[in-house]
Design a protein around this motif. Structure first.
Motif, PDB file in Angstrom:
ATOM      1  N   PRO A 198       0.705  -1.010   0.661  1.00  0.00           N
ATOM      2  CA  PRO A 198      -0.140   0.233  -0.015  1.00  0.00           C
ATOM      3  C   PRO A 198       0.703   1.395  -0.253  1.00  0.00           C
ATOM      4  O   PRO A 198       1.848   0.928   0.720  1.00  0.00           O
ATOM      5  N   ASN A 204       0.031  -6.256  10.629  1.00  0.00           N
ATOM      6  CA  ASN A 204      -0.102  -8.015  10.582  1.00  0.00           C
ATOM      7  C   ASN A 204       0.047  -7.950   8.522  1.00  0.00           C
ATOM      8  O   ASN A 204      -0.824  -7.265   7.627  1.00  0.00           O
ATOM      9  N   ASP A 253      -0.678   5.118  10.944  1.00  0.00           N
ATOM     10  CA  ASP A 253      -0.700   4.981  13.001  1.00  0.00           C
ATOM     11  C   ASP A 253       0.077   3.836  13.854  1.00  0.00           C
ATOM     12  O   ASP A 253       0.420   3.833  14.470  1.00  0.00           O
ATOM     13  N   GLU A 268      -2.444  -6.548  -4.908  1.00  0.00           N
ATOM     14  CA  GLU A 268      -1.977  -6.486  -3.188  1.00  0.00           C
ATOM     15  C   GLU A 268      -2.652  -6.409  -2.029  1.00  0.00           C
ATOM     16  O   GLU A 268      -3.853  -7.195  -2.443  1.00  0.00           O
ATOM     17  N   ALA A 269      -2.978  -5.733  -1.307  1.00  0.00           N
ATOM     18  CA  ALA A 269      -3.579  -6.248  -0.245  1.00  0.00           C
ATOM     19  C   ALA A 269      -5.206  -5.053  -0.168  1.00  0.00           C
ATOM     20  O   ALA A 269      -4.527  -3.755  -0.542  1.00  0.00           O
ATOM     21  N   THR A 274       0.712   6.184   0.353  1.00  0.00           N
ATOM     22  CA  THR A 274       0.409   6.865   1.055  1.00  0.00           C
ATOM     23  C   THR A 274       0.010   8.121  -0.085  1.00  0.00           C
ATOM     24  O   THR A 274       0.761   8.293  -0.792  1.00  0.00           O
TER      25      THR A 274
HETATM   26  P1  NAD Z   1      -5.907   1.604   6.454  1.00  0.00           P
HETATM   27  O1  NAD Z   1      -5.872   0.539   5.408  1.00  0.00           O
HETATM   28  O2  NAD Z   1      -4.304   2.005   5.863  1.00  0.00           O
HETATM   29  O3  NAD Z   1      -5.336   1.635   8.143  1.00  0.00           O
HETATM   30  C1  NAD Z   1      -7.973   1.438   8.435  1.00  0.00           C
HETATM   31  C2  NAD Z   1      -7.409   1.052   9.524  1.00  0.00           C
HETATM   32  O4  NAD Z   1      -6.949  -0.338   9.864  1.00  0.00           O
HETATM   33  C3  NAD Z   1      -6.085   1.301  10.497  1.00  0.00           C
HETATM   34  O5  NAD Z   1      -6.314   1.987  11.700  1.00  0.00           O
HETATM   35  C4  NAD Z   1      -5.061   0.516  10.597  1.00  0.00           C
HETATM   36  O6  NAD Z   1      -3.802   0.690  11.346  1.00  0.00           O
HETATM   37  C5  NAD Z   1      -5.548  -0.584  10.340  1.00  0.00           C
HETATM   38  N1  NAD Z   1      -4.399  -1.403   8.876  1.00  0.00           N
HETATM   39  C6  NAD Z   1      -5.144  -1.598   8.614  1.00  0.00           C
HETATM   40  N2  NAD Z   1      -3.561  -2.500   7.371  1.00  0.00           N
HETATM   41  C7  NAD Z   1      -3.404  -2.961   8.770  1.00  0.00           C
HETATM   42  C8  NAD Z   1      -2.697  -4.239   9.147  1.00  0.00           C
HETATM   43  N3  NAD Z   1      -2.088  -4.280   7.757  1.00  0.00           N
HETATM   44  N4  NAD Z   1      -2.300  -4.568  10.279  1.00  0.00           N
HETATM   45  C9  NAD Z   1      -2.528  -3.804  10.980  1.00  0.00           C
HETATM   46  N5  NAD Z   1      -3.940  -3.068  11.188  1.00  0.00           N
HETATM   47  C10 NAD Z   1      -4.260  -3.141   9.713  1.00  0.00           C
HETATM   48  O7  NAD Z   1      -6.859   3.826   5.628  1.00  0.00           O
HETATM   49  P2  NAD Z   1      -6.799   4.179   5.828  1.00  0.00           P
HETATM   50  O8  NAD Z   1      -5.943   4.746   6.904  1.00  0.00           O
HETATM   51  O9  NAD Z   1      -8.252   4.876   5.803  1.00  0.00           O
HETATM   52  O10 NAD Z   1      -5.601   5.201   4.688  1.00  0.00           O
HETATM   53  C11 NAD Z   1      -4.420   5.453   5.310  1.00  0.00           C
HETATM   54  C12 NAD Z   1      -3.608   5.455   4.023  1.00  0.00           C
HETATM   55  O11 NAD Z   1      -3.738   3.884   2.636  1.00  0.00           O
HETATM   56  C13 NAD Z   1      -4.258   6.830   2.687  1.00  0.00           C
HETATM   57  O12 NAD Z   1      -3.254   7.563   2.649  1.00  0.00           O
HETATM   58  C14 NAD Z   1      -4.301   6.282   1.576  1.00  0.00           C
HETATM   59  O13 NAD Z   1      -4.280   7.356   0.998  1.00  0.00           O
HETATM   60  C15 NAD Z   1      -3.534   4.910   1.529  1.00  0.00           C
HETATM   61  N6  NAD Z   1      -4.484   3.811   0.909  1.00  0.00           N
HETATM   62  C16 NAD Z   1      -3.996   3.407   0.225  1.00  0.00           C
HETATM   63  C17 NAD Z   1      -4.750   2.481  -0.767  1.00  0.00           C
HETATM   64  C18 NAD Z   1      -3.512   0.919  -1.339  1.00  0.00           C
HETATM   65  O14 NAD Z   1      -2.446   1.136  -1.432  1.00  0.00           O
HETATM   66  N7  NAD Z   1      -3.798   0.515  -1.853  1.00  0.00           N
HETATM   67  C19 NAD Z   1      -6.072   1.503  -0.141  1.00  0.00           C
HETATM   68  C20 NAD Z   1      -6.515   2.351   1.079  1.00  0.00           C
HETATM   69  C21 NAD Z   1      -6.431   3.449   0.955  1.00  0.00           C
END
Ligand code: NAD
Length: 480
Positions: free
Chosen positions: A69, A274, A266, A258-259, A71
């Motif tokens: 992923p 994970n 955070d 991708e995931a 940002t």
């Molecule tokens: P996020 O999925 O990054 O996080 C959402 C919540 O889920 C957070 O509390 C995070 O700690 C938790 N989380 C996510 N993946 C985890 C993992 N593998 N293990 C444990 N906890 C996990 O979503 P967001 O906070 O809305 O987005 C953060 C950034 O990611 C933004 O810049 C957004 O644009 C980007 N983003 C990228 C992709 C991608 O690359 N495909 C997809 C969605 C969001």
């Protein structure tokens, strides 16, 4: 040895990619890597697309891309690289398989086993947005027949190949009769070619509520871009965690794995993420590139790890887990279990798994449709005016060839016979229809706009009103 492109991404990206690569190596995957830099670093170097020309070249050359992923910086005109990559490479299908690993990963839905097939290139994600007046902005929702045909046919093909029983289509065609209406119509047409697969349509709001409440009733879900984005996160979260589901983005020329989650800033750098979702993406990739034995080995070891209660923080529960594992410990635990199979969770066998196949799409011969211009919606910026007063102004534009048919504000009819209490913004849709004849000519349309300029009416955009084969192909005003 298969050469693929990888990108470590941002936030938790490098941690979960390193974990995944470590596991792939230990399991004996025959892979060579080209690593490309994409994401935050590239954005902040002044490249608003987040990706360099060299990276594009590598991705296009290797055709298989494993991506962590990234940002997307907020504001500043930065375009989401995920959306750009999917669209530029023609990766029209986003496929997200999700299942519950109950009772080892807590979920209220032990039977959940759903694949979301999300359209990836169109809809509100076309990213065509404009501010039109001081008070109103718009986002264009584009749905095409080829777009619908490709994704819906793919969903049925996926269902057949993967022994799935049912495909559910989600749309909001009771409200968006043109855009979502087309998606639903194409679904009904294509479902007829797959009599062995049960098909059903649900309005997206109740459909999504049912997914959240009783996911065991769903199998494959096909839907447009925005609804697909939302429903797949709902499904992943109620299965246990967004940290558990992998996905692939498929087109005729490339596949990106991708995931489904983002870069989780955070928890970045804390060795607590994970890595499962990216591992799941890698497993899907191994099946696709013809290394199903390695995929199977990883998947069974991963299931055994979950079953043994070794859990990262996002899925750790005192009553279910035996060990709170860091990213690294979790990965090492999987590696230690390579060659083992789970005892209670169902072991997988990918022996018969075929690459994610895609038949080239051939646009159907579209019968020529009789298109007739009936009039035009002229959008006008005017703050504070009353609808009846605006109608007086607009009538001065009519000439002898057009007549003002209605005015709406945010879609609600406010003239003729509007309600006093309808709240009006500065954004008016003013519908003119051809007067005394079947069609309006383009010259008359231009004349109408010239009249608007003469009358000092601030036109912000126009939409032509057509019938196709005699059928009205534009929406009426609410209340009309
Ligand atoms: P996020 O999925 O990054 O996080 C959402 C919540 O889920 C957070 O509390 C995070 O700690 C938790 N989380 C996510 N993946 C985890 C993992 N593998 N293990 C444990 N906890 C996990 O979503 P967001 O906070 O809305 O987005 C953060 C950034 O990611 C933004 O810049 C957004 O644009 C980007 N983003 C990228 C992709 C991608 O690359 N495909 C997809 C969605 C969001």
């Amino acid at each position: 040895m298969k050469r693929i492109t990888i990108a470590k991404g941002d936030g938790i990206g490098p941690e979960i990619m390193d974990a995944t690569l470590q596991l792939l190596k230990a399991a004996g995957a025959e892979l060579a890597y080209d690593e490309v830099k994409i994401g935050e670093e590239v954005y902040l170097s002044g490249n608003t697309s987040g990706i360099t020309k060299d990276a594009w070249e590598k991705i296009r050359q290797n055709k298989v891309f494993l991506k962590a992923p990234i940002t997307t910086p907020q504001g500043g005109g930065y375009k989401s690289l995920n959306v750009t990559a999917r669209k530029s490479l023609g990766l029209f299908a986003n496929v997200r398989p999700c299942r519950s690993y109950h009772p080892y990963v807590q979920s209220k839905h032990p039977q959940l086993d759903i694949v979301v097939v999300r359209e990836n290139e169109e809809d509100l994600y076309a990213g065509i947005e404009h501010q039109q007046t001081a008070e109103v902005v718009q986002c264009l929702k584009l749905i095409s027949r080829p777009g619908c045909e490709k994704i819906i046919r793919y969903a049925f093909e996926y269902a057949v190949k993967n022994n799935r029983k049912k495909v559910t289509c989600l749309s909001k065609d009771n409200i968006m009769k043109q855009t979502d209406g087309l998606f639903h119509r194409v679904f009904d047409e294509i479902s007829k070619d797959y009599p062995t697969i049960q098909s059903e349509h649900m309005i997206v709001d109740i459909g999504m509520a049912k997914v959240a409440d009783s996911p065991e009733d769903f199998d494959v879900i096909v839907t447009s871009n925005l609804y697909g984005d939302i429903v797949s996160d709902v499904v992943a979260q109620i299965a246990g965690s967004v940290g558990m589901a992998g996905s692939f983005n498929l087109g005729e020329h490339a596949v990106m794995f991708e995931a489904i989650h983002g870069s989780a800033p955070d928890i970045a750098g804390k060795n607590m993420a994970n890595p499962s979702a990216l591992i799941q993406a890698a497993v899907l990739m191994l099946c696709h590139i013809g290394q199903p034995k390695v995929a199977e080995k990883i998947q069974n070891a991963w299931l055994k790890t979950l079953e043994d209660g070794i859990h990262t923080a996002d899925i750790y529960k005192e009553e279910l887990s035996s060990k709170l594992a860091s990213t690294q410990e979790f990965t090492e635990s999987i590696i230690m279990r390579l060659g083992q199979i789970p005892k209670k969770l169902k072991a997988v066998s990918y022996e018969n798994s075929a690459p994610i196949e895609l038949k080239p799409y051939h646009r159907k011969e579209v019968q020529k449709q009789e298109k007739s211009l009936k009039g035009v919606d002229i959008f006008v910026d005017n703050m504070g005016i009353k609808a009846d007063d605006l109608a007086v102004e607009l009538k001065k534009m009519e000439g002898d060839f057009a007549s003002l048919n209605m005015i709406t504000n945010r879609g609600v009819k406010v003239w003729p016979n509007g309600f006093e209490e309808t709240y009006c913004t500065d954004h008016w849709r003013c519908r003119f229809l051809a007067k005394n004849k079947e069609q309006m000519s383009k010259e008359e349309l231009i004349k109408l706009l010239q009249n608007a300029v003469k009358e000092k009416i601030d036109v912000i955009k126009t939409e032509n009103l057509y019938t196709f084969n005699g059928e009205t192909a534009y929406s009426l005003g609410q209340g009309q």
